[in-house]
Design a protein around this motif. Structure first.
Motif, PDB file in Angstrom:
ATOM      1  N   LEU A 107     -10.159  -2.137   7.463  1.00 40.10           N
ATOM      2  CA  LEU A 107      -9.343  -1.339   7.637  1.00 40.10           C
ATOM      3  C   LEU A 107      -9.115   0.157   7.322  1.00 40.10           C
ATOM      4  CD1 LEU A 107      -6.149  -2.245   8.292  1.00 40.10           C
ATOM      5  CD2 LEU A 107      -6.194  -2.248   5.678  1.00 40.10           C
ATOM      6  N   ILE A 108      -9.799   0.358   6.642  1.00 47.14           N
ATOM      7  CA  ILE A 108      -9.858   2.250   6.472  1.00 47.14           C
ATOM      8  C   ILE A 108     -10.690   2.571   7.682  1.00 47.14           C
ATOM      9  CG2 ILE A 108     -10.730   3.617   4.818  1.00 47.14           C
ATOM     10  CD1 ILE A 108     -10.868   2.073   2.311  1.00 47.14           C
ATOM     11  N   LYS A 109     -11.695   2.245   8.062  1.00 47.39           N
ATOM     12  CA  LYS A 109     -12.240   2.489   9.269  1.00 47.39           C
ATOM     13  C   LYS A 109     -11.379   2.547  10.589  1.00 47.39           C
ATOM     14  CE  LYS A 109     -16.645   1.797  10.425  1.00 47.39           C
ATOM     15  NZ  LYS A 109     -17.921   1.555  10.377  1.00 47.39           N
ATOM     16  N   GLN A 110     -10.542   1.294  10.655  1.00 49.53           N
ATOM     17  CA  GLN A 110      -9.705   1.464  11.569  1.00 49.53           C
ATOM     18  C   GLN A 110      -8.403   2.673  11.445  1.00 49.53           C
ATOM     19  OE1 GLN A 110      -7.878  -2.452  12.398  1.00 49.53           O
ATOM     20  NE2 GLN A 110      -6.977  -1.637  14.069  1.00 49.53           N
ATOM     21  N   TYR A 111      -7.670   2.480  10.647  1.00 50.91           N
ATOM     22  CA  TYR A 111      -6.857   3.924  10.701  1.00 50.91           C
ATOM     23  C   TYR A 111      -6.802   4.696   9.747  1.00 50.91           C
ATOM     24  CZ  TYR A 111      -4.141  -0.387  11.815  1.00 50.91           C
ATOM     25  OH  TYR A 111      -3.475  -1.511  12.968  1.00 50.91           O
ATOM     26  N   GLN A 112      -8.315   4.551   8.761  1.00 50.00           N
ATOM     27  CA  GLN A 112      -8.497   6.276   8.668  1.00 50.00           C
ATOM     28  C   GLN A 112      -7.227   7.197   8.369  1.00 50.00           C
ATOM     29  OE1 GLN A 112     -11.030   9.013  11.386  1.00 50.00           O
ATOM     30  NE2 GLN A 112     -11.669   7.227  12.574  1.00 50.00           N
ATOM     31  N   PRO A 113      -6.785   6.438   6.946  1.00 50.85           N
ATOM     32  CA  PRO A 113      -5.779   7.265   5.831  1.00 50.85           C
ATOM     33  C   PRO A 113      -6.399   8.188   4.915  1.00 50.85           C
ATOM     34  CG  PRO A 113      -6.428   5.030   4.663  1.00 50.85           C
ATOM     35  CD  PRO A 113      -7.374   5.107   6.233  1.00 50.85           C
ATOM     36  N   ARG A 114      -5.645   9.123   5.092  1.00 51.94           N
ATOM     37  CA  ARG A 114      -6.006  10.739   4.660  1.00 51.94           C
ATOM     38  C   ARG A 114      -5.883  10.380   3.190  1.00 51.94           C
ATOM     39  NH1 ARG A 114      -3.429  14.644   8.024  1.00 51.94           N
ATOM     40  NH2 ARG A 114      -1.800  13.126   8.234  1.00 51.94           N
ATOM     41  N   ALA A 115      -4.436   9.294   2.597  1.00 53.24           N
ATOM     42  CA  ALA A 115      -4.745   9.039   1.224  1.00 53.24           C
ATOM     43  C   ALA A 115      -4.797   7.766   0.849  1.00 53.24           C
ATOM     44  CB  ALA A 115      -3.391  10.109   0.778  1.00 53.24           C
ATOM     45  N   ILE A 116      -5.716   7.634  -0.291  1.00 49.47           N
ATOM     46  CA  ILE A 116      -5.938   6.049  -0.731  1.00 49.47           C
ATOM     47  C   ILE A 116      -5.508   5.369  -2.032  1.00 49.47           C
ATOM     48  CG2 ILE A 116      -7.209   3.827  -1.345  1.00 49.47           C
ATOM     49  CD1 ILE A 116      -8.759   5.504   0.622  1.00 49.47           C
ATOM     50  N   VAL A 117      -4.162   5.300  -2.577  1.00 49.84           N
ATOM     51  CA  VAL A 117      -4.051   4.215  -3.682  1.00 49.84           C
ATOM     52  C   VAL A 117      -4.614   3.828  -4.029  1.00 49.84           C
ATOM     53  CG1 VAL A 117      -2.081   4.733  -5.431  1.00 49.84           C
ATOM     54  CG2 VAL A 117      -2.262   6.058  -3.184  1.00 49.84           C
ATOM     55  N   LEU A 118      -5.523   3.614  -5.367  1.00 57.78           N
ATOM     56  CA  LEU A 118      -5.626   1.883  -5.774  1.00 57.78           C
ATOM     57  C   LEU A 118      -4.808   1.660  -6.683  1.00 57.78           C
ATOM     58  CD1 LEU A 118      -9.868   3.131  -5.297  1.00 57.78           C
ATOM     59  CD2 LEU A 118      -8.225   1.522  -3.488  1.00 57.78           C
ATOM     60  N   THR A 119      -4.468   0.677  -7.246  1.00 58.27           N
ATOM     61  CA  THR A 119      -3.426   0.207  -8.052  1.00 58.27           C
ATOM     62  C   THR A 119      -3.934  -0.506  -8.790  1.00 58.27           C
ATOM     63  OG1 THR A 119      -1.911  -0.954  -6.713  1.00 58.27           O
ATOM     64  CG2 THR A 119      -1.445   0.980  -6.727  1.00 58.27           C
ATOM     65  N   ALA A 120      -4.808   0.162  -9.131  1.00 61.30           N
ATOM     66  CA  ALA A 120      -5.713  -0.586 -10.714  1.00 61.30           C
ATOM     67  C   ALA A 120      -6.739   0.169 -10.797  1.00 61.30           C
ATOM     68  CB  ALA A 120      -6.542  -2.039 -10.650  1.00 61.30           C
ATOM     69  N   VAL A 121      -7.265   0.543 -12.046  1.00 56.78           N
ATOM     70  CA  VAL A 121      -8.455   2.135 -12.360  1.00 56.78           C
ATOM     71  C   VAL A 121      -9.271   1.273 -11.799  1.00 56.78           C
ATOM     72  CG1 VAL A 121      -8.999   3.582 -13.904  1.00 56.78           C
ATOM     73  CG2 VAL A 121      -6.760   3.403 -13.910  1.00 56.78           C
ATOM     74  N   SER A 122      -9.421  -0.230 -12.163  1.00 59.41           N
ATOM     75  CA  SER A 122     -10.547  -1.168 -12.304  1.00 59.41           C
ATOM     76  C   SER A 122     -11.092  -0.984 -11.002  1.00 59.41           C
ATOM     77  CB  SER A 122     -10.382  -2.857 -12.815  1.00 59.41           C
ATOM     78  OG  SER A 122      -9.734  -3.454 -11.641  1.00 59.41           O
ATOM     79  N   LEU A 123     -10.428  -0.766  -9.747  1.00 59.68           N
ATOM     80  CA  LEU A 123     -10.710  -0.982  -8.110  1.00 59.68           C
ATOM     81  C   LEU A 123     -11.592   0.179  -7.988  1.00 59.68           C
ATOM     82  CD1 LEU A 123      -7.938  -2.136  -6.329  1.00 59.68           C
ATOM     83  CD2 LEU A 123     -10.422  -3.228  -7.309  1.00 59.68           C
ATOM     84  N   PHE A 124     -11.543   1.238  -8.555  1.00 63.21           N
ATOM     85  CA  PHE A 124     -12.558   2.967  -9.248  1.00 63.21           C
ATOM     86  C   PHE A 124     -13.815   2.258  -9.019  1.00 63.21           C
ATOM     87  CE2 PHE A 124     -13.794   6.586  -9.699  1.00 63.21           C
ATOM     88  CZ  PHE A 124     -13.771   8.366  -8.819  1.00 63.21           C
ATOM     89  N   PRO A 125     -14.843   2.094  -9.698  1.00 64.96           N
ATOM     90  CA  PRO A 125     -16.067   2.034 -10.126  1.00 64.96           C
ATOM     91  C   PRO A 125     -16.590   0.796  -8.254  1.00 64.96           C
ATOM     92  CG  PRO A 125     -15.105   0.862 -11.493  1.00 64.96           C
ATOM     93  CD  PRO A 125     -13.800   1.782 -10.922  1.00 64.96           C
TER      94      PRO A 125
END
Length: 210
Positions: A107-125
């Motif tokens: 999805l990111i490759k398709q739409y190439q968002p310039r901002a991504i908000v992960l709504t769980a800190v555990s997702l960051f690593p």
């Protein structure tokens, strides 16, 4: 349920992608029939606690969104999705196999968002380990931001600047909203840094960067 909640617009490409762990609620419940038909910001058709809280956080960071059914360019720039295409009442219902899915990075490759908000800190690593699958290079900068609430509890957010996107990871809005409360405004600086490229272009507000 598809793995995108909102309608996709022209402005969704290069916009803001909101990503949680998985879809909340009862996996045996009835679909409300709104998926893929309305903007993420449309209050009439997307008034779940998760989205309501997140939009209030945006307002606390100085980013006011139009909640009508006639979205402007900024409101049309949002994509709401989840890392896992599963549904459970809490993250405890997510299996390790669910995190192996590749749909988010496609999805990111398709739409190439310039901002991504992960709504769980555990997702960051997890995101850092697999960002290459979305065509993102190792971040130039990644730093934590601590927040201390009025009751003394501490929370952590992450801001990472990749070559093609800024990534902001924050605690889950539904789970921690009442604990964090008005202290959320203290994360205005990293939030603005992550979102400014999209906000400055798509909104009628003054640029977030001075």
């Amino acid at each position: 349920m598809t793995n995108m909640r909102n309608k996709i617009f022209k402005e969704s490409a290069g916009g803001i992608l909101i990503c949680g762990i998985n879809w909340g609620g009862d996996p045996n419940g009835k679909d409300d029939g709104c998926s893929g038909k309305y903007a993420f910001t449309d209050k009439e058709h997307n008034s779940f606690r998760y989205s309501e809280t997140l939009i209030k956080w945006f307002e606390a960071w100085g980013i006011k969104l139009d909640r009508s059914s006639n979205p402007g360019p900024l409101e049309r720039s949002f994509i709401q999705t989840n890392w896992c295409d599963s549904q459970s009442k809490n993250a405890g219902g997510v299996s390790g196999h669910d995190y192996d899915r590749t749909e988010l990075f496609k999805l990111i490759k398709q739409y190439q968002p310039r901002a991504i908000v992960l709504t769980a800190v555990s997702l960051f690593p997890r995101f850092r380990l697999r960002a290459g699958e979305a065509g993102l290079r190792e971040p130039k900068v990644h730093e934590p931001y601590l927040l201390k609430t009025a009751t003394g509890k501490q929370f952590r957010a992450w801001l990472a600047e990749y070559d093609k996107a800024s990534v902001l990871a924050v605690p889950h809005p539904s789970r921690f909203a009442s604990i964090i409360g008005k202290s959320i405004k203290d994360w205005g600086k990293p939030a603005r840094a992550a979102l400014s490229k999209v906000i400055d272009e798509q909104s009628a507000y003054k640029p977030l960067r001075s």
